[in-house]
Design a protein around this motif. Structure first.
Motif, PDB file in Angstrom:
ATOM      1  N   ASP A  22      25.274   0.705  -0.880  1.00 45.12           N
ATOM      2  CA  ASP A  22      24.282   1.369  -1.708  1.00 45.12           C
ATOM      3  C   ASP A  22      22.973   0.607  -1.785  1.00 45.12           C
ATOM      4  O   ASP A  22      21.999   1.083  -2.346  1.00 45.12           O
ATOM      5  CB  ASP A  22      24.826   1.547  -3.139  1.00 45.12           C
ATOM      6  N   LEU A  23      22.958  -0.626  -1.268  1.00 47.06           N
ATOM      7  CA  LEU A  23      21.739  -1.421  -1.356  1.00 47.06           C
ATOM      8  C   LEU A  23      20.682  -0.878  -0.412  1.00 47.06           C
ATOM      9  O   LEU A  23      20.989  -0.334   0.645  1.00 47.06           O
ATOM     10  CB  LEU A  23      22.029  -2.884  -0.971  1.00 47.06           C
ATOM     11  N   PRO A  24      19.384  -1.034  -0.769  1.00 43.70           N
ATOM     12  CA  PRO A  24      18.319  -0.645   0.162  1.00 43.70           C
ATOM     13  C   PRO A  24      18.460  -1.412   1.468  1.00 43.70           C
ATOM     14  O   PRO A  24      18.929  -2.552   1.486  1.00 43.70           O
ATOM     15  CB  PRO A  24      17.036  -1.058  -0.593  1.00 43.70           C
ATOM     16  N   ALA A  25      18.039  -0.784   2.552  1.00 43.73           N
ATOM     17  CA  ALA A  25      18.234  -1.374   3.876  1.00 43.73           C
ATOM     18  C   ALA A  25      17.583  -2.738   4.019  1.00 43.73           C
ATOM     19  O   ALA A  25      18.082  -3.605   4.715  1.00 43.73           O
ATOM     20  CB  ALA A  25      17.706  -0.423   4.955  1.00 43.73           C
ATOM     21  N   GLU A  26      16.415  -2.930   3.332  1.00 42.44           N
ATOM     22  CA  GLU A  26      15.737  -4.197   3.512  1.00 42.44           C
ATOM     23  C   GLU A  26      16.557  -5.377   2.969  1.00 42.44           C
ATOM     24  O   GLU A  26      16.403  -6.507   3.398  1.00 42.44           O
ATOM     25  CB  GLU A  26      14.349  -4.190   2.851  1.00 42.44           C
ATOM     26  N   HIS A  27      17.482  -5.105   2.012  1.00 43.30           N
ATOM     27  CA  HIS A  27      18.323  -6.162   1.475  1.00 43.30           C
ATOM     28  C   HIS A  27      19.503  -6.462   2.403  1.00 43.30           C
ATOM     29  O   HIS A  27      20.157  -7.480   2.256  1.00 43.30           O
ATOM     30  CB  HIS A  27      18.827  -5.797   0.084  1.00 43.30           C
ATOM     31  N   ARG A  28      19.794  -5.546   3.312  1.00 38.85           N
ATOM     32  CA  ARG A  28      20.919  -5.749   4.217  1.00 38.85           C
ATOM     33  C   ARG A  28      20.501  -6.453   5.505  1.00 38.85           C
ATOM     34  O   ARG A  28      21.338  -6.870   6.282  1.00 38.85           O
ATOM     35  CB  ARG A  28      21.583  -4.404   4.547  1.00 38.85           C
ATOM     36  N   ALA A  29      19.183  -6.531   5.752  1.00 36.38           N
ATOM     37  CA  ALA A  29      18.718  -7.248   6.935  1.00 36.38           C
ATOM     38  C   ALA A  29      19.120  -8.716   6.830  1.00 36.38           C
ATOM     39  O   ALA A  29      19.003  -9.325   5.767  1.00 36.38           O
ATOM     40  CB  ALA A  29      17.201  -7.126   7.073  1.00 36.38           C
ATOM     41  N   ASP A  30      19.613  -9.254   7.920  1.00 37.78           N
ATOM     42  CA  ASP A  30      20.096 -10.638   7.939  1.00 37.78           C
ATOM     43  C   ASP A  30      18.929 -11.581   8.230  1.00 37.78           C
ATOM     44  O   ASP A  30      18.589 -11.838   9.384  1.00 37.78           O
ATOM     45  CB  ASP A  30      21.189 -10.780   9.002  1.00 37.78           C
ATOM     46  N   THR A  31      18.305 -12.076   7.160  1.00 45.24           N
ATOM     47  CA  THR A  31      17.117 -12.918   7.322  1.00 45.24           C
ATOM     48  C   THR A  31      17.429 -14.188   8.091  1.00 45.24           C
ATOM     49  O   THR A  31      16.641 -14.617   8.954  1.00 45.24           O
ATOM     50  CB  THR A  31      16.527 -13.276   5.943  1.00 45.24           C
ATOM     51  N   GLY A  32      18.578 -14.794   7.811  1.00 42.74           N
ATOM     52  CA  GLY A  32      18.945 -16.013   8.521  1.00 42.74           C
ATOM     53  C   GLY A  32      19.078 -15.785  10.010  1.00 42.74           C
ATOM     54  O   GLY A  32      18.628 -16.598  10.825  1.00 42.74           O
ATOM     55  N   ARG A  33      19.674 -14.651  10.372  1.00 45.29           N
ATOM     56  CA  ARG A  33      19.819 -14.336  11.797  1.00 45.29           C
ATOM     57  C   ARG A  33      18.452 -14.055  12.428  1.00 45.29           C
ATOM     58  O   ARG A  33      18.203 -14.420  13.577  1.00 45.29           O
ATOM     59  CB  ARG A  33      20.747 -13.127  11.967  1.00 45.29           C
ATOM     60  N   THR A  34      17.562 -13.415  11.671  1.00 44.00           N
ATOM     61  CA  THR A  34      16.211 -13.142  12.177  1.00 44.00           C
ATOM     62  C   THR A  34      15.473 -14.445  12.455  1.00 44.00           C
ATOM     63  O   THR A  34      14.794 -14.588  13.480  1.00 44.00           O
ATOM     64  CB  THR A  34      15.412 -12.298  11.169  1.00 44.00           C
ATOM     65  N   VAL A  35      15.597 -15.405  11.548  1.00 43.26           N
ATOM     66  CA  VAL A  35      14.959 -16.710  11.740  1.00 43.26           C
ATOM     67  C   VAL A  35      15.514 -17.391  12.991  1.00 43.26           C
ATOM     68  O   VAL A  35      14.761 -17.977  13.786  1.00 43.26           O
ATOM     69  CB  VAL A  35      15.180 -17.603  10.504  1.00 43.26           C
ATOM     70  N   LEU A  36      16.836 -17.298  13.190  1.00 49.13           N
ATOM     71  CA  LEU A  36      17.456 -17.923  14.360  1.00 49.13           C
ATOM     72  C   LEU A  36      16.952 -17.291  15.658  1.00 49.13           C
ATOM     73  O   LEU A  36      16.633 -17.995  16.627  1.00 49.13           O
ATOM     74  CB  LEU A  36      18.975 -17.778  14.260  1.00 49.13           C
ATOM     75  N   VAL A  37      16.860 -15.964  15.673  1.00 49.13           N
ATOM     76  CA  VAL A  37      16.380 -15.258  16.861  1.00 49.13           C
ATOM     77  C   VAL A  37      14.919 -15.602  17.140  1.00 49.13           C
ATOM     78  O   VAL A  37      14.531 -15.878  18.285  1.00 49.13           O
ATOM     79  CB  VAL A  37      16.568 -13.734  16.685  1.00 49.13           C
ATOM     80  N   ALA A  38      14.097 -15.604  16.082  1.00 53.92           N
ATOM     81  CA  ALA A  38      12.683 -15.944  16.261  1.00 53.92           C
ATOM     82  C   ALA A  38      12.528 -17.381  16.760  1.00 53.92           C
ATOM     83  O   ALA A  38      11.693 -17.673  17.621  1.00 53.92           O
ATOM     84  CB  ALA A  38      11.924 -15.744  14.949  1.00 53.92           C
ATOM     85  N   GLY A  39      13.342 -18.276  16.223  1.00 55.45           N
ATOM     86  CA  GLY A  39      13.278 -19.663  16.658  1.00 55.45           C
ATOM     87  C   GLY A  39      13.673 -19.836  18.115  1.00 55.45           C
ATOM     88  O   GLY A  39      13.077 -20.634  18.841  1.00 55.45           O
ATOM     89  N   THR A  40      14.659 -19.067  18.556  1.00 54.88           N
ATOM     90  CA  THR A  40      15.066 -19.124  19.963  1.00 54.88           C
ATOM     91  C   THR A  40      13.953 -18.625  20.867  1.00 54.88           C
ATOM     92  O   THR A  40      13.651 -19.232  21.903  1.00 54.88           O
ATOM     93  CB  THR A  40      16.346 -18.289  20.178  1.00 54.88           C
ATOM     94  N   ALA A  41      13.322 -17.512  20.478  1.00 55.06           N
ATOM     95  CA  ALA A  41      12.210 -16.980  21.270  1.00 55.06           C
ATOM     96  C   ALA A  41      11.066 -17.981  21.346  1.00 55.06           C
ATOM     97  O   ALA A  41      10.378 -18.099  22.369  1.00 55.06           O
ATOM     98  CB  ALA A  41      11.728 -15.668  20.676  1.00 55.06           C
ATOM     99  N   ALA A  42      10.865 -18.726  20.260  1.00 54.64           N
ATOM    100  CA  ALA A  42       9.760 -19.680  20.198  1.00 54.64           C
ATOM    101  C   ALA A  42       9.971 -20.885  21.104  1.00 54.64           C
ATOM    102  O   ALA A  42       9.043 -21.690  21.281  1.00 54.64           O
ATOM    103  CB  ALA A  42       9.561 -20.149  18.758  1.00 54.64           C
TER     104      ALA A  42
END
Length: 466
Positions: free
Chosen positions: A5-25
């Motif tokens: 029931d949570l809004p989608a933005e709360h379900r986004a995995d911020t930690g995983r996003t940081v890891l992916v961005a860091g790998t791309a960097a």
């Protein structure tokens, strides 16, 4: 309330996003590593091949022409093959160039392999900020975009640390080491290690939602958006589809506008890139070892000073990452321009007032520390501002429909400007260090006026709203 029931933005995995961005960097790590590792080898390359000042500058900066070439073609190639595949290709090209550079048999051969490696670095330098911008939520996009610059400065630090360690172990950059190869060759061969790591890790990354939508892979795009970006996924994917429908019909010709043949925002991107280089930051990281030796420091002390400077660069970049989404892009640029103008002016004064001994300025016991402090303050102000902020702005300031083309043009301009500065420094050094740093001071002051009048603020805006 249940998780579903949570809004989608709360379900986004911020930690995983940081890891992916860091790998791309890590593409930025290759950029920093490649541009800095030559620092420790410059003196030994000169001793080995005995080139002219201009030819030495060209061999150091050949990677930058390759980077401009790679940056120019990376955008269209990424639209055709995907962001992740281009990262893997860039890593492979960089790996080959490290092997060729380390085993170079002439100054021309060295320049060729550095050009080849530059193509990989240039491609990565375009794809990384674009990919990070496309995979990040707007609320943290500035901080994640700054990871590109953090990776660059960390790459610089690691390369200089390796240079220092190898030169110390061998007793000098030109001294022999394993298998009879001199230390400077091992410095260049070490390029293969981060290239291998980048290629391996890039293959684990998810593809950009914008590329997936463009290829009609809507279900995958929604899954990636939900997992890494959040928000109203259906609305975001539909907005991407709408803007990409325009982008498919565009080419480089669509960047044309009323201001000297280009759209005004494209010129802003180009000039941001040019000013970032024309303040002379990469002179510090390409030539600082031979520069400090030229004004009286020993080879060992010159290596140590360069490593300390690179650590300063990392610390200030971390500060920029912590503040960019609070203070905004434009205020940081203005602070940086003002600080760089003062510190570069102090460097120019230090070299200009030093007595000339054997054709080189010899810093006194007073002016030596002044020059060291000024050089590190210059790095501080650059690391707080123009280093990370330009990459963030280039990744987010262009409208979706022109982003790939405009980013390619702006980053190519950055590499060309870097090439001009890096190639001309040995010649400017022959004319006088005071003149060289006076020129960089002028461009730092000019950059303040440019930001004040022309650079837009992008903090907190969605990419689709640019």
């Amino acid at each position: 309330m249940a998780l579903g029931d949570l809004p989608a933005e709360h379900r986004a995995d911020t930690g995983r996003t940081v890891l992916v961005a860091g790998t791309a960097a890590i593409g930025g790590f290759l950029f920093g590593f490649d541009t800095a590792v030559i620092n420790g080898a410059v003196g030994a390359v000169r001793e080995t091949f005995d080139p002219s000042s201009l030819l030495l500058g060209l061999s150091v900066a050949a990677a930058l022409l390759g980077s401009a070439t790679g940056a120019w073609f990376a955008g269209p190639l990424a639209n055709r093959l995907g962001r992740v595949r281009v990262m893997v290709i860039a890593a492979a090209v960089f790996f080959v160039s490290g092997l060729g550079s380390g085993l170079a048999f002439s100054i021309y051969d060295l320049a060729f392999w550095r050009f080849v490696g530059g193509m990989g670095v240039g491609a990565a330098s375009v794809i990384a900020p674009a990919y990070i911008a496309e995979i990040s939520p707007a609320r943290i996009r500035g901080r994640l975009g700054s990871l590109q610059q953090l990776a660059i400065v960390f790459g610089i630090f690691v390369a200089l640390l390796i240079d220092f360690a190898l030169a110390t172990y061998a007793g000098g950059a030109a001294e022999p080491m394993w298998f009879g190869l001199p230390a400077w060759r091992w410095m260049l061969l070490s390029l293969m290690v981060p290239a291998l790591a980048y290629g391996t890790l890039a293959m684990q990354l998810p593809e950009s939602p914008r590329f997936l939508v463009g290829k009609g892979r809507t279900a995958e795009a929604k899954a990636v958006t939900m997992r890494y970006i959040g928000g109203d996924v259906d609305a975001k994917v539909e907005e991407i589809r709408r803007t990409l429908a325009l982008e498919r019909r565009l080419s480089m010709a669509d960047l044309r506008g009323p201001t000297l043949g280009l759209l005004p925002i494209v010129w802003v991107g180009i000039l941001l890139s040019v000013f970032q280089q024309f303040v002379g930051i990469n002179v510090i990281f390409y030539y600082s070892t031979v520069l400090w030796q030229a004004v009286g420091f020993s080879e060992r002390d010159s290596f140590a000073i360069t490593v300390i400077t690179s650590v300063t660069n990392i610390v200030t970049t971390l500060i920029a990452i912590a503040t960019i989404d609070r203070l905004g892009r434009k205020p940081l640029l203005l602070i940086g321009s003002a600080g760089m103008t003062v510190s570069l002016g102090a460097l120019a004064y230090s070299f200009g007032t030093a007595p000339i001994v054997a054709g080189e300025p010899m810093l006194s016991e007073v002016m030596g520390p002044v020059a060291l402090v000024a050089a590190n303050l210059f790095v501080v102000f650059f690391g707080l501002s123009w280093g990370p902020v330009v990459w963030v702005l280039l990744g987010e300031m262009f409208a979706n429909r022109i982003r790939a083309q405009a980013l390619a043009v702006a980053v190519a301009a950055q590499w060309i400007a870097n090439f001009v500065v890096s190639t001309t420094f040995p010649v400017l050094q022959d004319l006088g260090l005071a003149f060289a740093y006076g020129l960089y001071t002028f461009f730092a002051a000019l950059s303040f006026l440019f930001v004040l009048r022309r650079v837009p603020e992008t903090k907190g805006k969605e990419l689709e709203a640019m």
